[in-house]
Design an enzyme around this catalytic site. Sequence first.
Site, short mmCIF file in Angstrom:
data_model
loop_
_atom_site.label_atom_id
_atom_site.label_comp_id
_atom_site.label_asym_id
_atom_site.label_seq_id
_atom_site.Cartn_x
_atom_site.Cartn_y
_atom_site.Cartn_z
N GLU A 130 3.44 -5.32 12.33
CA GLU A 130 2.52 -4.18 12.14
C GLU A 130 1.41 -4.67 11.24
OE1 GLU A 130 2.71 -1.37 13.63
OE2 GLU A 130 4.67 -1.69 14.53
N GLU A 143 7.28 0.41 16.15
CA GLU A 143 8.35 0.93 15.29
C GLU A 143 8.54 2.41 15.61
OE1 GLU A 143 6.80 -0.11 11.36
OE2 GLU A 143 8.06 -1.89 11.39
N ASN A 145 0.82 -1.23 0.00
CA ASN A 145 0.00 0.00 0.00
C ASN A 145 0.84 1.28 0.00
OD1 ASN A 145 0.73 -0.64 2.66
ND2 ASN A 145 -0.94 0.59 3.48
N THR A 196 -3.24 -9.18 9.09
CA THR A 196 -3.24 -9.86 10.38
C THR A 196 -3.10 -11.38 10.22
OG1 THR A 196 -4.42 -8.10 11.50
CG2 THR A 196 -4.71 -10.30 12.43
N ALA A 197 -3.76 -11.97 9.21
CA ALA A 197 -3.67 -13.43 9.03
C ALA A 197 -2.22 -13.82 8.69
CB ALA A 197 -4.61 -13.88 7.93
N THR A 198 -1.58 -13.03 7.81
CA THR A 198 -0.18 -13.33 7.47
C THR A 198 0.70 -13.17 8.71
OG1 THR A 198 -0.67 -12.27 5.35
CG2 THR A 198 1.61 -12.90 5.73
N GLY A 220 1.94 -6.04 7.29
CA GLY A 220 1.01 -6.66 6.34
C GLY A 220 -0.27 -7.04 7.04
N CYS A 275 -3.32 1.60 6.39
CA CYS A 275 -3.75 0.90 7.60
C CYS A 275 -4.32 1.86 8.63
CB CYS A 275 -2.58 0.12 8.18
SG CYS A 275 -1.14 1.18 8.44
#
Length: 480
Positions: free
Chosen positions: A249, A461, A151, A229-231, A227, A283
Amino acid sequence: MIIIQNYINGQFQNPLNDEWLDNYNPSNGEVYGRIPNSTGEDVDVAFKAARTAFPNWSEKNIEERSRILIKISELLEAKVAHFAEAESKDNGKPINLAKAVDIPRAASNFRFFGNAITQFASESHENVGQQALNYTLRQPIGVVGCISPWNLPLYLFTWKIAPALAAGNCVVAKPSEITPLTAYLLGEICNEAGLPKGVLNIVHGLGTITGQAIVEHPNIKAISFTGGTATGAHIARTAAPLFKKLSLELGGKNPNIIFADCDYEDMLTTTVRSSFANQGQICLCGSRIFVENSIYEKFKRDFVAKVQQLIVGHPSNTSTNIGALVSKSHLEKVVGYIDQAKVENHTILCGGKKVTVKNYENGYYLEPTVIEVKSNECSLNQEEIFGPVVTIMPFHSEKEVLEMANSVKYGLSATLWTNNLKRTMRICNQLQTGIVWVNTWMLRDLRTPFGGMKDSGVGREGGFEALRFFTESKNICIKY
Ligand code: NDP
């Protein structure tokens, strides 16, 4: 046709298997480049280059590391127009946005961490009674992995790489397979700036193959990932038995809470931006708008009128506000949520349809869409849509809106609009998010901690938080 290559040991290289993937231009749906379909073997070659470069890089004077990072920043600044064009073509974002925000911010990331490392002091604690001095070293980890999304391609790629390098690590990095172009161009700038060979290695390919190989590599001991949440959960499961340091993140479903006593015009303009900047693919976008009941009808009218003025168009056109979504599959995912809104009888106040842009009929364009939802429990308010779609609904009390704001699995950011100081303090204390903006949105100071609570991630971060992540602390106790 642009041929993108891996950047390993300071050189551009084909993947070892000589397999390639197509890269699409979202503005017209055409293939415009090829990228390596790298495997674990390429990752291992990159790792070996990084490991070889590590001792020299980590032992360099801090001033020298800092100088090289600042040089990268200067070279990027000198090529903003070139990089912005590439980013806009690769991602579909309006050229103005890439020029004004994405690429300058990528340059700032290098400048900021180049400077920050010179101020990153270690601590010492003297225990006079026991005649002992403790001091804590902050040592680089070694070879670290950085994996970033599509993104904000160069912006987020460099947000990881810059602190990793500043802290003295060598890096194996993978940009999103969907938006590899500016990361590829960065290699040349690194060489020009004098970054020693092997300090940064960029391997292109699929997340499930190349990314997975970085996460599984037994000697890449820290992974910084941004990236979905599932990844992120999958990466955490893979990395846990290998005892890797992880910074994750992840996704967001951010509330934008609007009270009647806010500065209305400022709020309205900013809310259009926080809803639709980068086609809503940030995000941090405020995707759930909650408006105090007394101004709800007025807000609805004014907001929809402003949104309808946004121009959907080709990303290279300087009057475009909404460019193309990043990919065909992402466009279909977002349209799926609009279809679901219809099935569930929510009210589409504006937008909702794909757009055909003249001469670019196969591009991935969608109208900015505002949906009035019936409750906060619906999937449109609970799941991350990550496109130009926002929901709105009214609230009647502070307690009610706080409950709605917090009742999602995500906890990345929130925006609050009010001029009531006591209310501001109360709400800020109770919001379950890593970031809260009051009477503004996305005003960033790179010194501040950045990251999410709950399913929006682990770790922070930014500033010294990033330098702490990319170092191991070692405490030494000397009895004198
Ligand atoms: P993904 O999770 O699909 O991918 C992110 C990166 O991870 C890509 O480089 C991807 O490669 C790679 N990847 C995919 N699978 C694996 C794997 N098994 N192992 C290692 N790496 C893998 O996210 P998107 O690219 O779709 O980005 C959108 C998401 O990112 C949204 O959920 C958004 O909220 C979140 N995001 C979070 C931010 C934050 O700071 N909290 C900031 C920006 C975005 P490939 O592209 O090749 O599949």
